[in-house]
Design a protein around this motif. Structure first.
Motif, PDB file in Angstrom:
ATOM      1  N   THR A 113       2.593   1.852  -3.428  1.00 34.02           N
ATOM      2  CA  THR A 113       1.654   2.325  -4.455  1.00 34.02           C
ATOM      3  C   THR A 113       1.299   3.792  -4.249  1.00 34.02           C
ATOM      4  O   THR A 113       1.341   4.600  -5.194  1.00 34.02           O
ATOM      5  CB  THR A 113       0.376   1.475  -4.426  1.00 34.02           C
ATOM      6  N   THR A 114       0.959   4.167  -3.027  1.00 35.63           N
ATOM      7  CA  THR A 114       0.521   5.536  -2.772  1.00 35.63           C
ATOM      8  C   THR A 114       1.674   6.525  -2.857  1.00 35.63           C
ATOM      9  O   THR A 114       1.512   7.631  -3.393  1.00 35.63           O
ATOM     10  CB  THR A 114      -0.158   5.641  -1.402  1.00 35.63           C
ATOM     11  N   HIS A 173       0.839  -1.208   0.000  1.00 32.16           N
ATOM     12  CA  HIS A 173       0.000   0.000   0.000  1.00 32.16           C
ATOM     13  C   HIS A 173       0.867   1.249   0.000  1.00 32.16           C
ATOM     14  O   HIS A 173       0.616   2.196  -0.768  1.00 32.16           O
ATOM     15  CB  HIS A 173      -0.896  -0.011   1.238  1.00 32.16           C
ATOM     16  N   ARG A 217       2.562   9.643  -5.445  1.00 27.61           N
ATOM     17  CA  ARG A 217       2.794  10.990  -4.926  1.00 27.61           C
ATOM     18  C   ARG A 217       4.093  11.591  -5.457  1.00 27.61           C
ATOM     19  O   ARG A 217       4.133  12.750  -5.853  1.00 27.61           O
ATOM     20  CB  ARG A 217       2.834  10.955  -3.394  1.00 27.61           C
TER      21      ARG A 217
END
Length: 230
Positions: free
Chosen positions: A133-134, A130, A138
């Motif tokens: 990916t985030t 997670h 960004r």
């Protein structure tokens, strides 16, 4: 009734590291309010209190659920006016808003990039996926590349702290003679780095480092209740 604080953690559930959660922990201690930390990994955040906020920190105080660190501080100030003030008045609230924006724009970007892989490496596998990916969305690059320039940018980052350094030459805390929520805003950013990474973001003889040490001593050493990363 004990207040619940949903606290962001990695593999070691005893080491909360979110700067925003630390702001709330300091604020609760400042008010002398008992609270229970609820360890919350990244992938569990969306389920906190049925997803009412979507991010942490979140507190539950009886029937009230409040999210966002500044909103929580305002709630505590308004709900418990008989306890020590977090702001010292309306002007202090306005000043804290400025400090929050300064910290988010000046302190957080360097620290967040510098310790990015340290955060990743201290997460459970599902949270690592997670986080990758985030954060790659960004930053627009593989997370391994983000901290590469941290040594080259360290002196420039420390130079940006000069307004804080200069102010600390005439008073021990941002709040004056005693710490206020403004102190917790900035100290929690450095606590984030301290808890998650051994990277030395401050020189030991820096007045900012000395102020941070004073902040760690507050409230019976709350900040020191989690040891520095090794």
């Amino acid at each position: 009734m004990t207040i619940l604080l949903y606290d962001l953690v990695g593999t070691d559930r005893s080491r909360p590291f979110s700067p925003h959660c630390w702001k709330v922990a300091f604020a609760l201690a400042h008010k002398g309010l008992a609270y229970e930390s609820v360890p919350t990994p990244f992938t569990a955040v969306k389920g906190v209190e049925q997803g009412v906020c979507g991010t942490v920190p979140v507190i539950r105080d009886g029937e009230r659920v409040v999210g966002d660190s500044f909103a929580i501080a305002l709630y505590l100030e308004e709900t418990y006016p008989d306890r020590p003030s977090l702001f010292g008045g309306e002007g202090g609230k306005a000043a804290a808003r400025f400090i929050e924006r300064w910290s988010q724009l000046t302190v957080h970007p360097f620290l967040g990039a510098a310790v990015l892989m340290d955060i990743h490496d201290r997460l459970d596998p599902a949270d690592q996926a997670h986080f990758r990916t985030t954060r790659e969305a960004r930053f627009g690059k593989p997370i391994e590349e983000v901290p590469v320039g941290r040594d080259a940018g360290l002196d420039a980052f420390r130079a940006k702290l000069e307004p804080l350094r200069s102010m600390l030459s005439v008073q021990p805390f941002i709040g004056g003679e005693t710490a206020l929520f403004s102190d917790y805003i900035v100290a929690s950013a450095f606590q984030w780095a301290r808890v998650i990474s051994p990277y030395p973001v401050l020189a030991a003889d820096d007045p900012v480092a000395m102020w941070f040490e004073r902040c760690l001593d507050l409230h019976s050493g709350l900040g020191r209740s989690v040891s520095a990363a090794a």
